[in-house]
Design an enzyme around this catalytic site. Structure first.
Site, PDB file in Angstrom:
ATOM      1  N   HIS A   1      -8.926  -0.954  -4.255  1.00  0.00           N
ATOM      2  CA  HIS A   1      -8.665   0.173  -3.353  1.00  0.00           C
ATOM      3  C   HIS A   1      -7.166   0.429  -3.279  1.00  0.00           C
ATOM      4  O   HIS A   1      -6.684   1.048  -2.341  1.00  0.00           O
ATOM      5  CB  HIS A   1      -9.188  -0.112  -1.944  1.00  0.00           C
TER       6      HIS A   1
ATOM      7  N   ASP B   1      -6.437   4.921   3.787  1.00  0.00           N
ATOM      8  CA  ASP B   1      -7.177   5.861   2.963  1.00  0.00           C
ATOM      9  C   ASP B   1      -7.484   7.169   3.680  1.00  0.00           C
ATOM     10  O   ASP B   1      -8.236   7.991   3.185  1.00  0.00           O
ATOM     11  CB  ASP B   1      -8.460   5.208   2.429  1.00  0.00           C
TER      12      ASP B   1
ATOM     13  N   ASP C   1      -9.134   7.960   6.311  1.00  0.00           N
ATOM     14  CA  ASP C   1     -10.452   8.244   6.870  1.00  0.00           C
ATOM     15  C   ASP C   1     -10.550   7.885   8.356  1.00  0.00           C
ATOM     16  O   ASP C   1     -11.635   7.944   8.940  1.00  0.00           O
ATOM     17  CB  ASP C   1     -11.553   7.511   6.088  1.00  0.00           C
TER      18      ASP C   1
ATOM     19  N   GLY D   1      -9.453   9.422  11.112  1.00  0.00           N
ATOM     20  CA  GLY D   1      -9.846  10.533  11.978  1.00  0.00           C
ATOM     21  C   GLY D   1     -11.335  10.805  11.877  1.00  0.00           C
ATOM     22  O   GLY D   1     -12.024  11.006  12.887  1.00  0.00           O
TER      23      GLY D   1
ATOM     24  N   GLY E   1     -13.711   8.723  10.948  1.00  0.00           N
ATOM     25  CA  GLY E   1     -14.476   7.634  11.552  1.00  0.00           C
ATOM     26  C   GLY E   1     -14.485   7.727  13.074  1.00  0.00           C
ATOM     27  O   GLY E   1     -15.528   7.543  13.710  1.00  0.00           O
TER      28      GLY E   1
ATOM     29  N   THR F   1     -13.612  -0.759   9.678  1.00  0.00           N
ATOM     30  CA  THR F   1     -13.003  -1.706  10.603  1.00  0.00           C
ATOM     31  C   THR F   1     -12.900  -1.123  12.006  1.00  0.00           C
ATOM     32  O   THR F   1     -13.251  -1.779  12.995  1.00  0.00           O
ATOM     33  CB  THR F   1     -11.586  -2.077  10.113  1.00  0.00           C
TER      34      THR F   1
ATOM     35  N   ARG G   1      -2.313  -1.718   2.800  1.00  0.00           N
ATOM     36  CA  ARG G   1      -3.342  -1.531   1.787  1.00  0.00           C
ATOM     37  C   ARG G   1      -2.742  -1.694   0.398  1.00  0.00           C
ATOM     38  O   ARG G   1      -3.328  -2.237  -0.494  1.00  0.00           O
ATOM     39  CB  ARG G   1      -3.975  -0.136   1.915  1.00  0.00           C
TER      40      ARG G   1
ATOM     41  N   ASP H   1       1.016   3.991  13.734  1.00  0.00           N
ATOM     42  CA  ASP H   1      -0.295   3.551  13.258  1.00  0.00           C
ATOM     43  C   ASP H   1      -1.391   4.448  13.833  1.00  0.00           C
ATOM     44  O   ASP H   1      -1.427   4.719  15.048  1.00  0.00           O
ATOM     45  CB  ASP H   1      -0.544   2.104  13.696  1.00  0.00           C
ATOM     46  N   ALA H   2      -2.287   4.885  12.982  1.00  0.00           N
ATOM     47  CA  ALA H   2      -3.320   5.829  13.410  1.00  0.00           C
ATOM     48  C   ALA H   2      -4.254   5.206  14.447  1.00  0.00           C
ATOM     49  O   ALA H   2      -4.690   5.881  15.390  1.00  0.00           O
ATOM     50  CB  ALA H   2      -4.128   6.307  12.193  1.00  0.00           C
TER      51      ALA H   2
END
Lengths: 568, 568
Positions: free
Chosen positions: A217, A390, A392, A394, A396, A436, A535, A548-549
């Site tokens: 990934h 990656d 994703d 938002g 999730g 996660t 990552r 951090d998101a």
């Protein structure tokens, strides 16, 4: 890049449906996965494997006699939710216990681990098997930190063969661990892969370069070099694996040369020509090698080489027959297909006290406000997340909160109290968000719910206690600490302020508002941090200067709830 | 793009060696291909399949019980040479005759056809089976002009099953033709593929577009549209196939959804979900569908859908077990491995007369001069060829002429006369150059050789007669006429001038020089022509303003020989 899809968020589920339709003679669809159409013997140990989608033949292609009993499919590159793992495992259970096999990634460790605990609570002997074969991801003396890559196939094949021949769960568990300990992989990447719906790759490799040890990934690798002829590439792939040859080992090895997606068969055969020659020159005896695509990464260009250092037992199990859609070996007589028994987890909703029902009504309103706010923030959160992950996050959060609001509404309408309402909301969040963050929000809401109970109206102290319980659940499960650039950076100041303000006797709405302010400041301050586990190194560095998101979305939720509480 | 290789020209041969090493329990290596390690029953009809490399699992991955007895591997995207096909077929022959199966491309038709004739001359009942499934390449009433794509798998599988159950060659031939007539395919491309050693793709598809009916080497398609959701793509792939449903057919179909390389498994499953639904809605019954990679095109992005309209016999044969490295179905008991008997064609060299030996010496010098000149021109010829083809013309000519010079030298050293020397040079050229130009140069030199004989010194008249014979051999084999933008455009004026000048009594060197001048002018004039059968429409149009590489290389050879003759 990925070109064939409808709505990107439906990609994994539609692929699962298509897989089951194409292989209906071999597998039966269950929610979130597939089981063998002809189940194994009664009381056989069930091997249930899984992880994110986008890696086919891993994991659905492994379902069949002599290999896995079932596979769970998460969203693309995202762990399946805890409940998904548990549902598929229940369908695969033959009464002999269940081994949950997955590659060692944070989200999978969380969700497969939580599923194992759920199954144990139900009386099913469930064990987890995290494959840790990637030598590039940690040194040999930190084996348990290594990622799982194409070693998945070798470890699952050996475990599946042991289960098939009727060993009990302790024996299967032991040989699976031995296989994992004996398996090493090293990979190279030539180019990144593109997620469904995205126009830019998730990560890139410089043109004309080869990235050594880059994860499937885009996780950190070792270094980048100029592209080499196949003969030199073979040497480079082998070196770190040969360096871990066990002392005194007799040289029998199972070997898998795995293409990641866009590196095609003839290229793998060219490479194999050189690898086979070098293995022979090293005095190794290759037992039934596999050259092809076994653990892909969408259309990523690159390949990996895996070796299992065999002993007599591991060799026999590796050679044993298997018959799965994407992996066959020897001759297996087909069993008789049966419709799988799928016990979808369904819970009778306990009625709460009138006071707790009132709190439940408040929870429904709050969850609906959260779902609206997160839907609005989805794109913004995705943009922030793409700096270090990656992208994703938002999606999730939006999906999870919407499901949570729906579940809360349903529970409250059925007369549930606060604990039941918030607990079911947490389960729904985890199930639909996946990954996660879904797992963390799920356990947090469940822990918070327990502090509220179904008997009393939730007062400020109960809410503060719940917040502390949620914090503990998240740090227990995720292992992150303040400063790691995760949601914990916002969560800890939020909980500390909330508890202190409540203890000082301030009303809940005021206490919460102050806590939300502190959480927001802390979330924004994560812009100055580097993630402890990025990552991929280049992405981790790109994240500097961006918050951090996960912390931002937590602070956003805190503010939204605070506004609602103040307006009451 | 293709990343893993050593020297690009060794790619296919090294891949073949690696394939045989990886699957040594199932296949045995023979020169230019592989045969089953456990051969079929004595007197069984042998199915020998093949074509260019770069399409794995086609064709090597099909070698196994219930499918092919052997596969021949050409260079990347280039037909194997006639002698390669014949050599592999001899190794696969079990005494029941041989069916040579291939996709319908010019080079393959030439080489498999010539190999069948050679085998027949040796007393082996050899038949050819050109698969013609691609509906985009010609209308239904010109079925024999259609290209062969992933229908290869369906047709070969059915033919292989018929051979396995012991039918005689007439019966296998008949059912194979029935399967081909009942098989239709339609493909879409999202992006082109890159040959080993090249930095730019062989062809491209506009970003965000889907090219309908584009061939697996970039041959002309139908049209280009904006990329569509998977559900619409399913409809688009199915429409042209459903349009060819035979009148009154009961709706049983074998179906293959094939990925071309970079379009990955989950994408194919997403597409299959929609295709399966539409097939059901059309009242069709899908029998054992296959979804995966069966006929790839290096790292090309795209996919194709193939349907065989089944009757009882075709259905039974499609369902029959098979056990090949890349295709398994049902349960096949493994046979006993045997070392294959490979009869490499070797000819005792007849001694020529002293006068003819002198001509043979001259031929050796000329072939060596040609090899030097073509090595020097290799890159230039490649550049010209890339305007309308795959850019491999220079490589093929250089490789062929070098092999021809070596064979000529060997023959002359052994005392051969002119005909034997030039004939063996032609065979070596065809074998090493491969592809269409190799086959054409091979038959041309063989025909020319026959006119010289091994008894007399070659005089001007014999040389001119040989030139006429070479021209006839080329037009008979290739079917091209003047104006088609091929080497025939340069060959015809060359031969006409040579014959006229010789007839007028001019010395050979003078006559040849004049003929070479005319050939050069004609070759350069091909810049004004559009090829009759362009590899791909966009490439064909790009070729306008550029001469044909085959005509240019022929004129170059004529000039080089002319200079050498004048210098004597």
């Amino acid at each position: 890049m990925t070109k064939v899809f409808d709505a990107p968020e439906d990609f994994a589920a539609t692929a699962l449906a298509g897989f089951c339709a194409a292989h209906r003679d071999r597998v039966a669809a269950v929610p979130h996965g597939a089981v063998r159409a002809a189940p194994g013997a009664k009381d056989k140990v069930a091997l249930v494997v899984g992880g994110g989608s986008g890696h086919y033949p891993a994991f659905l292609g492994y379902v069949g006699a002599g290999l896995a009993d079932a596979a769970v499919a998460g969203d693309v590159f995202a762990s399946p939710a805890t409940s998904a793992v548990a549902t598929v495992a229940r369908a695969a259970n033959r009464g002999g216990g269940v081994i949950l096999g997955f590659g060692n990634y944070a989200g999978d460790v969380l969700n497969f681990g939580a599923a194992a605990r759920r199954l144990q609570d139900e009386g099913i002997d469930a064990r987890i098997l995290a494959v840790t074969d990637d030598v590039a991801s940690a040194p040999a003396d930190q084996r348990d930190k290594r990622r799982g890559v194409a070693g998945d196939l070798l470890v699952f094949k050996i475990a599946g063969a042991a289960a098939e021949e009727g060993r009990d769960i302790d024996a299967v568990d032991a040989v699976a661990r031995a296989a994992n300990a004996a398996t090493v992989s090293f990979g190279v990447a030539f180019d990144g892969c593109t997620l469904p719906g995205q126009v830019a790759p998730l990560f890139t490799v410089e043109a004309g370069a080869v990235a050594l040890g880059l994860g499937i990934h885009g996780e950190p690798g070792i270094r980048t070099e100029a592209m080499l002829p196949a003969a030199d590439l073979a040497r480079m792939l082998l070196a770190p694996l040969l360096a871990e040859r066990p002392d005194g080992h007799d040289g029998r090895v199972a070997v898998v040369l795995n293409g990641l997606g866009a590196t095609k068969y003839e290229e793998l055969f060219v490479l194999w020509h050189h690898i086979a020659g070098r293995l022979e020159a090293e005095g190794l005896t290759v037992v039934e090698p596999e050259v092809g695509e076994f653990v892909t990464s969408l259309d990523m260009a690159g390949c990996s080489l895996s070796i299992t250092w065999l002993d007599d037992d591991l060799e026999r199990l590796w050679r044993a027959p298997a018959d799965a859609p994407a992996f066959r070996k020897g001759v297996v007589q087909r069993g008789i297909a049966e419709a799988p028994v799928v016990e979808e987890a369904s819970q009778a909703i306990a009625t709460g006290s009138p006071a707790s029902q009132k709190t439940a009504g408040c929870i429904v309103t709050l969850m609906e406000r959260l779902a609206d706010a997160l839907a609005e923030a989805e794109e913004m959160l995705g943009r922030i997340d793409a700096q270090a992950g990656d992208g994703d996050h938002g999606q999730g959060m939006a999906r999870g909160s919407r499901a949570a609001a729906g579940a809360a509404r349903q529970a409250a309408d059925a007369g549930a109290g606060a604990a039941t309402t918030l607990g079911l909301a947490g389960d729904a969040w985890a199930d639909r968000a996946g990954g996660t963050s879904g797992a963390l929000w799920g356990v947090a809401l469940r822990a918070w719910a327990a502090a509220l109970g179904d008997a009393q109206e939730g007062d400020a102290q109960a809410v503060a206690d719940g917040a502390a319980a949620a914090q503990k659940a998240i740090t227990d499960l995720g292992g992150a600490r303040v400063g790691d650039k995760t949601l914990v950076d916002a969560l800890v100041p939020f909980v500390e302020t909330l508890r202190a303000e409540v203890k000082a006797g301030h009303p809940l709405a005021e206490a919460w508002a102050k806590a939300a302010t502190d959480a927001t400041a802390a979330a924004e301050a994560t812009a100055g941090l580097l993630p402890r586990l990025g990552r991929a190194r280049p992405l981790a560095e790109r994240s500097l200067g961006h918050p951090d998101a996960g912390a931002i979305s937590l602070a956003l939720c805190a503010r939204v709830v605070g506004e609602e509480l103040s307006a009451r």
